[in-house]
Write an enzyme that holds these catalytic residues in place. Structure first.
Site, PDB file in Angstrom:
ATOM      1  N   SER A 206     -16.839  14.613 -36.154  1.00  5.98           N
ATOM      2  CA  SER A 206     -17.915  14.632 -37.151  1.00  5.98           C
ATOM      3  C   SER A 206     -17.714  15.623 -38.285  1.00  5.98           C
ATOM      4  O   SER A 206     -18.351  15.486 -39.324  1.00  5.98           O
ATOM      5  CB  SER A 206     -19.250  14.925 -36.465  1.00  5.98           C
ATOM      6  OG  SER A 206     -19.239  16.220 -35.876  1.00  5.98           O
ATOM      7  N   HIS A 234     -20.094   8.531 -34.019  1.00  3.99           N
ATOM      8  CA  HIS A 234     -19.891   8.383 -35.463  1.00  3.99           C
ATOM      9  C   HIS A 234     -19.071   7.153 -35.832  1.00  3.99           C
ATOM     10  O   HIS A 234     -18.624   7.022 -36.970  1.00  3.99           O
ATOM     11  CB  HIS A 234     -19.234   9.642 -36.022  1.00  3.99           C
ATOM     12  CG  HIS A 234     -20.122  10.831 -35.967  1.00  3.99           C
ATOM     13  ND1 HIS A 234     -21.047  11.120 -36.954  1.00  3.99           N
ATOM     14  CD2 HIS A 234     -20.271  11.805 -35.029  1.00  3.99           C
ATOM     15  CE1 HIS A 234     -21.702  12.217 -36.624  1.00  3.99           C
ATOM     16  NE2 HIS A 234     -21.254  12.652 -35.469  1.00  3.99           N
ATOM     17  N   LYS A 265     -27.501   7.625 -35.585  1.00  2.00           N
ATOM     18  CA  LYS A 265     -26.542   7.388 -36.657  1.00  2.00           C
ATOM     19  C   LYS A 265     -26.717   5.938 -37.148  1.00  2.00           C
ATOM     20  O   LYS A 265     -27.669   5.628 -37.809  1.00  2.00           O
ATOM     21  CB  LYS A 265     -25.118   7.664 -36.191  1.00  2.00           C
ATOM     22  CG  LYS A 265     -24.915   9.014 -35.500  1.00  2.00           C
ATOM     23  CD  LYS A 265     -25.231  10.176 -36.400  1.00  2.00           C
ATOM     24  CE  LYS A 265     -24.851  11.521 -35.814  1.00  2.00           C
ATOM     25  NZ  LYS A 265     -25.739  12.101 -34.838  1.00  2.00           N
TER      26      LYS A 265
END
Length: 419
Positions: A206, A234, A265
């Protein structure tokens, strides 16, 4: 007889604190000073921004002006999807605002089972567990499957939730240099024969937005009979032909024992999950403490998650547009003279490396005044002591907005002397 848990007898009076005893906050003094120095220099607090109103997945009112959001991890822009919002509103009306209980007590509603079913379909796996946050998913799964006497081999740049899961389970932790295949194998080779082994990796890291060479890493882990957990927080929804993450993209998803992910996310809400094909996985519902002893997600939240996950199964056009945005912004920033975390775009995260924290804060503030919000990331969260401006693109950013973002970076970069 009272059913309250008995408490040990309290002393009539507490002993006086010894003169000169240590202030438990003393360990934070260097960080307190750093923050005071930063704010004392006239900078706005980069870690205390308030969004007064959110207008869309990519715009909000900050400090009284409309601002482009480039630091929200809202990769697929699902937060304002009409179907997602409608499902949450219906569940709120039908089931109320919360469950007030753990999943093993009164906290399992039909919506929680629907979310787990949607996850199984999304990943093509047999089992799914939903947690109240992505942090708790890593904390719970890692600490439960790897305990005292077991070994966890993990990338040194792993997320805090992974490290905390290792600490909670009290396993032996063996880190290796970031994305270093040789170092990883060396660590595995030294583990005593017959010991329980778990290799923990991330699809996308990240901070810099770089991806792991999962195909080669998983082959090494299999060679040493280690179980494999991959955190795809992610990459879920965006990377891979079906949005299942880096493991799918590199053709090794079937070799992974556990996939961890988050709803905060690409899914666009809050919560975490683990999916697995392990035949004994369901026992985790009774032995995983962060699952057993945490109140379950509100019905409206799991309803939005279910709808979003099902829509992400057929989001090829959005994934294609997000890749185009990422490639254009990466090239544009590089052409302007900024130093980036990766040579080529590897994900929807683009990290712009700053010379130091003070100038990074100045650049962050200059961008905000231009009408652009990004993340300021600092040590110790960042690798190698770097200060980063972390950009996360969204499938809802238009081509025009990407152009505006580059113009803003150029203006702020010249104003602060970064470029």
């Amino acid at each position: 007889m009272s059913d309250a848990i008995s408490q040990p007898d309290k002393p009539e009076s507490l002993p006086e604190t010894a003169e000169g005893s240590k202030d438990l906050f003393s360990k934070f003094d260097p960080l307190i000073k750093q923050r005071e120095d930063l704010l004392g220099s006239g900078f706005e607090d980069p870690f205390g921004l308030v969004m007064e109103r959110v207008l869309s997945p990519v715009t909000a009112i900050c400090n009284g002006r409309e601002t482009i959001l480039l630091g929200t991890y809202n990769y697929m822009g699902m937060t304002f999807d009409p179907d997602v919002i409608a499902s949450g509103q219906a569940a709120l009306a039908d089931f109320g605002s919360g469950t007030t209980g753990s999943r093993v007590l009164n906290g399992t509603y039909v919506g929680h089972k629907e979310t787990e079913k949607a996850l199984c379909e999304f990943y093509g796996m047999d089992h799914a567990m939903v947690f109240s946050t992505g942090y708790q998913a890593n904390l719970g799964i890692i600490s439960t499957i790897a305990g005292k006497g077991d070994y966890i081999v993990l990338d040194i740049d792993s997320h805090a939730s992974i490290w905390d899961g290792c600490a909670l389970g009290n396993a032996e932790v063996v880190p290796f240099k970031h994305n270093d295949l040789e170092a990883m194998e060396k660590r595995l080779r030294r583990i005593p024969e017959g010991a329980g082994k778990l290799v923990v990796l991330e699809g996308v890291y990240s901070m810099l937005g770089d991806i792991a060479p999962l195909k080669e890493m998983i082959a090494i882990a299999k060679k040493y009979d280690a179980m494999i957990l991959v955190d795809e927080a992610h990459s879920m929804g965006f990377i891979g032909p079906n949005g299942r993450g880096v493991a799918e993209d590199q053709g090794v998803l079937d070799d992974v024992d556990f996939v961890i992910g988050t709803f905060s996310k690409s899914v666009g809400t809050v919560g975490g999950f683990c999916v697995s094909n392990h035949p004994k996985f369901e026992i985790m519902r009774l032995v995983c403490r962060p699952y057993v002893f945490t109140a379950s997600l509100p019905p409206s939240v799991v309803a939005t998650a279910t709808t979003s996950i099902r829509k992400l199964m057929d989001a090829g056009d959005k994934r294609e547009h997000l890749w185009a945005n990422s490639k254009r912004l990466h090239k544009g920033l590089k052409d302007l003279g900024f130093t980036l975390g990766t040579e080529e775009p590897e994900s929807a995260i683009i990290a712009v490396i700053m010379p130091d924290l003070e100038r990074g804060a100045g650049m962050w503030e200059a961008l905000l005044k231009e009408g652009l919000y990004v993340n300021l990331a600092r040590p110790p969260a960042t690798p190698a002591g770097m200060t980063l401006l972390r950009c996360s693109l969204c499938a809802e950013h238009s081509e025009e907005q990407v152009g505006q973002i580059l113009t803003m970076f150029e203006a702020a970069g010249k104003k602060t002397g970064i470029i």
